[in-house]
Design a protein around this motif. Structure first.
Motif, PDB file in Angstrom:
ATOM      1  N   ARG A 222       0.850  -1.191   0.000  1.00 32.32           N
ATOM      2  CA  ARG A 222       0.000   0.000   0.000  1.00 32.32           C
ATOM      3  C   ARG A 222       0.881   1.235   0.000  1.00 32.32           C
ATOM      4  NH1 ARG A 222      -4.794  -1.345   4.429  1.00 32.32           N
ATOM      5  NH2 ARG A 222      -5.604  -3.202   3.365  1.00 32.32           N
ATOM      6  N   ILE A 225      -0.452   8.229  -2.850  1.00 32.10           N
ATOM      7  CA  ILE A 225      -0.138   8.749  -4.176  1.00 32.10           C
ATOM      8  C   ILE A 225       1.157   9.544  -4.138  1.00 32.10           C
ATOM      9  CG2 ILE A 225      -0.900  10.343  -5.985  1.00 32.10           C
ATOM     10  CD1 ILE A 225      -3.762   9.529  -5.381  1.00 32.10           C
ATOM     11  N   SER A 228       4.088   7.202  -4.046  1.00 31.94           N
ATOM     12  CA  SER A 228       4.261   6.547  -5.334  1.00 31.94           C
ATOM     13  C   SER A 228       4.919   7.478  -6.338  1.00 31.94           C
ATOM     14  CB  SER A 228       2.908   6.065  -5.863  1.00 31.94           C
ATOM     15  OG  SER A 228       2.392   5.035  -5.055  1.00 31.94           O
ATOM     16  N   SER A 256       5.006  -0.761 -15.896  1.00 30.82           N
ATOM     17  CA  SER A 256       3.741  -1.482 -16.096  1.00 30.82           C
ATOM     18  C   SER A 256       3.742  -2.188 -17.441  1.00 30.82           C
ATOM     19  CB  SER A 256       2.566  -0.504 -15.985  1.00 30.82           C
ATOM     20  OG  SER A 256       2.737   0.613 -16.861  1.00 30.82           O
ATOM     21  N   LEU A 309      -4.753  -3.304  -6.033  1.00 31.85           N
ATOM     22  CA  LEU A 309      -5.053  -1.950  -6.512  1.00 31.85           C
ATOM     23  C   LEU A 309      -3.791  -1.147  -6.842  1.00 31.85           C
ATOM     24  CD1 LEU A 309      -7.128   0.227  -7.172  1.00 31.85           C
ATOM     25  CD2 LEU A 309      -7.135   0.860  -4.738  1.00 31.85           C
ATOM     26  N   PRO A 310      -2.714  -1.178  -6.017  1.00 35.85           N
ATOM     27  CA  PRO A 310      -1.514  -0.416  -6.397  1.00 35.85           C
ATOM     28  C   PRO A 310      -0.944  -0.837  -7.746  1.00 35.85           C
ATOM     29  CG  PRO A 310      -1.397  -1.048  -4.091  1.00 35.85           C
ATOM     30  CD  PRO A 310      -2.567  -1.781  -4.675  1.00 35.85           C
ATOM     31  N   PHE A 312      -2.700  -2.180 -10.231  1.00 36.59           N
ATOM     32  CA  PHE A 312      -3.651  -1.697 -11.229  1.00 36.59           C
ATOM     33  C   PHE A 312      -3.391  -0.216 -11.529  1.00 36.59           C
ATOM     34  CE2 PHE A 312      -7.692   0.246 -12.438  1.00 36.59           C
ATOM     35  CZ  PHE A 312      -8.126  -0.597 -13.454  1.00 36.59           C
ATOM     36  N   MET A 313      -3.129   0.574 -10.478  1.00 33.60           N
ATOM     37  CA  MET A 313      -2.889   1.999 -10.669  1.00 33.60           C
ATOM     38  C   MET A 313      -1.582   2.264 -11.412  1.00 33.60           C
ATOM     39  SD  MET A 313      -5.590   3.312  -9.655  1.00 33.60           S
ATOM     40  CE  MET A 313      -5.071   5.016  -9.950  1.00 33.60           C
ATOM     41  N   GLU A 314      -0.613   1.364 -11.299  1.00 38.76           N
ATOM     42  CA  GLU A 314       0.605   1.501 -12.094  1.00 38.76           C
ATOM     43  C   GLU A 314       0.283   1.433 -13.583  1.00 38.76           C
ATOM     44  OE1 GLU A 314       3.690  -1.229 -10.988  1.00 38.76           O
ATOM     45  OE2 GLU A 314       3.244  -0.944  -8.866  1.00 38.76           O
ATOM     46  N   VAL A 316      -2.586   2.235 -14.929  1.00 40.04           N
ATOM     47  CA  VAL A 316      -3.269   3.492 -15.247  1.00 40.04           C
ATOM     48  C   VAL A 316      -2.242   4.594 -15.505  1.00 40.04           C
ATOM     49  CG1 VAL A 316      -4.804   5.293 -14.357  1.00 40.04           C
ATOM     50  CG2 VAL A 316      -5.344   2.882 -13.957  1.00 40.04           C
ATOM     51  N   ALA A 317      -1.216   4.662 -14.638  1.00 36.23           N
ATOM     52  CA  ALA A 317      -0.174   5.673 -14.814  1.00 36.23           C
ATOM     53  C   ALA A 317       0.636   5.443 -16.075  1.00 36.23           C
ATOM     54  CB  ALA A 317       0.754   5.675 -13.594  1.00 36.23           C
TER      55      ALA A 317
END
Length: 332
Positions: A222, A225, A228, A256, A309-310, A312-314, A316-317
């Motif tokens: 976790r 933002i 990260s 990613s 989720l972290p 997944f957000m990578e 997205v980024a």
């Protein structure tokens, strides 16, 4: 070929400036395995003389332990590749080892029989934190997922796995991408899952010593933002030479889509007759992937809990740079 108490294999240990107390504990835990039919190849990524002298002092009468010394330093990814390149052809299985964990005596005995059914098997670990060896978690809670989810987020920790020697025929040489997400265990796990199968069992087989500073995408990790972004900026300076917006976008993409694309494309090029299941696993991440296919795979894996989720957000980024790359290719 039966994987049982008589099967002979290789433990591939990558070493670099080890903590001598932790290294001693790890070596002893390997020496005390109830399955004793192995050779432990220790690849010293620099400082070979010091490591060889230490091993000889600690285990001098145990000829199963051999130190391989090299002049050039390759880093952990290249060092694991190098030691695997020195695995003899007559070995039937390979276990990976870090230099600072502690195996339970029955680790090999528990894991090896599963190789009768799959090409790679991995267990769980109890996570302990230095310097006080406090228990962080009783289990790493890795899980079995499909190929697409495994490519998206690794579930196999190298030090927890054992695999058939013939997996190296596909996995070597390792693919390359200059990023921190380029890791040997992820690549080996994907190779096994795509061919002979990979299995994660619930048995806790060792203590995993955690040093802190985990990379992005760690299972269960976790991050805020802000943290990260700070980490991406640090990695951009290391791998891109700067931390401007474009460099950070490229870094986010490498973390990613980039590494997953390298794995998927390499597998596609090395496997002559991929089946439907393999096509489905590779399609979301290989070059020219369709956005509907990719987003469907990632969202579905997130909903199942197969991708955190972290992670997944990578992805997205990483989308902006991925879009720019696709446009540049189309323009050419």
């Amino acid at each position: 070929m039966a994987f049982d108490s008589t099967s002979h294999g290789v433990i591939a240990l990558a070493a670099y400036k080890p903590d001598w107390d932790l290294f001693r504990t790890q070596l002893r835990s390997i020496q005390d395995q109830s399955h004793s039919q192995f050779v432990c190849l220790i690849s010293a990524d620099g400082g070979a003389t010091e490591i060889r002298d230490f091993v000889e002092r600690e285990l001098g009468r145990d000829k199963r332990f051999k130190v391989l010394g090299f002049d050039g330093r390759l880093g952990f990814y290249g060092n694991f590749e190098r030691v695997l390149q020195h695995v003899p052809a007559d070995a039937t299985w390979i276990a990976l080892s870090d230099q600072d964990d502690a195996w339970y005596p029955s680790k090999l005995e528990v894991l090896l029989p599963h190789l009768n059914d799959v090409g790679l098997v991995a267990g769980q670990a109890r996570v302990v934190r230095l310097p006080d060896h406090a228990i962080v978690s009783e289990s790493t809670l890795r899980r079995n997922v499909d190929l697409a989810a495994l490519i998206a987020q690794n579930q196999v920790t190298g030090s927890l796995c054992v695999f058939r020697r013939d997996l190296l025929d596909l996995a070597l040489p390792f693919p390359r991408l200059n990023t921190i997400t380029q890791v040997h265990d992820h690549w080996l796990a994907v190779c096994a899952k795509a061919t002979t199968g990979a299995l994660i069992v619930d048995d806790v087989v060792q203590d995993y010593v955690q040093h802190g500073g985990n990379v992005l995408g760690e299972v269960g990790g976790r991050r805020s933002i802000a943290r990260s972004l700070k980490n991406v900026a640090m990695l951009s300076r290391k791998f891109q030479g700067g931390s401007g917006p474009r460099s950070m976008l490229r870094t986010a993409n490498d973390l990613s889509f980039g590494w997953r694309r390298v794995m998927a494309d390499t597998l596609r090029s090395r496997l002559r007759n991929p089946g439907i299941a393999l096509d489905k696993g590779l399609a979301p991440f290989e070059s020219g992937h369709g956005w509907v296919t990719t987003s469907t795979a990632l969202v579905s894996a997130l909903r199942r809990g197969d991708v955190a989720l972290p992670c997944f957000m990578e992805f997205v980024a990483g989308v902006p740079a991925e879009v720019f790359k696709r446009k540049a290719v189309a323009a050419d």
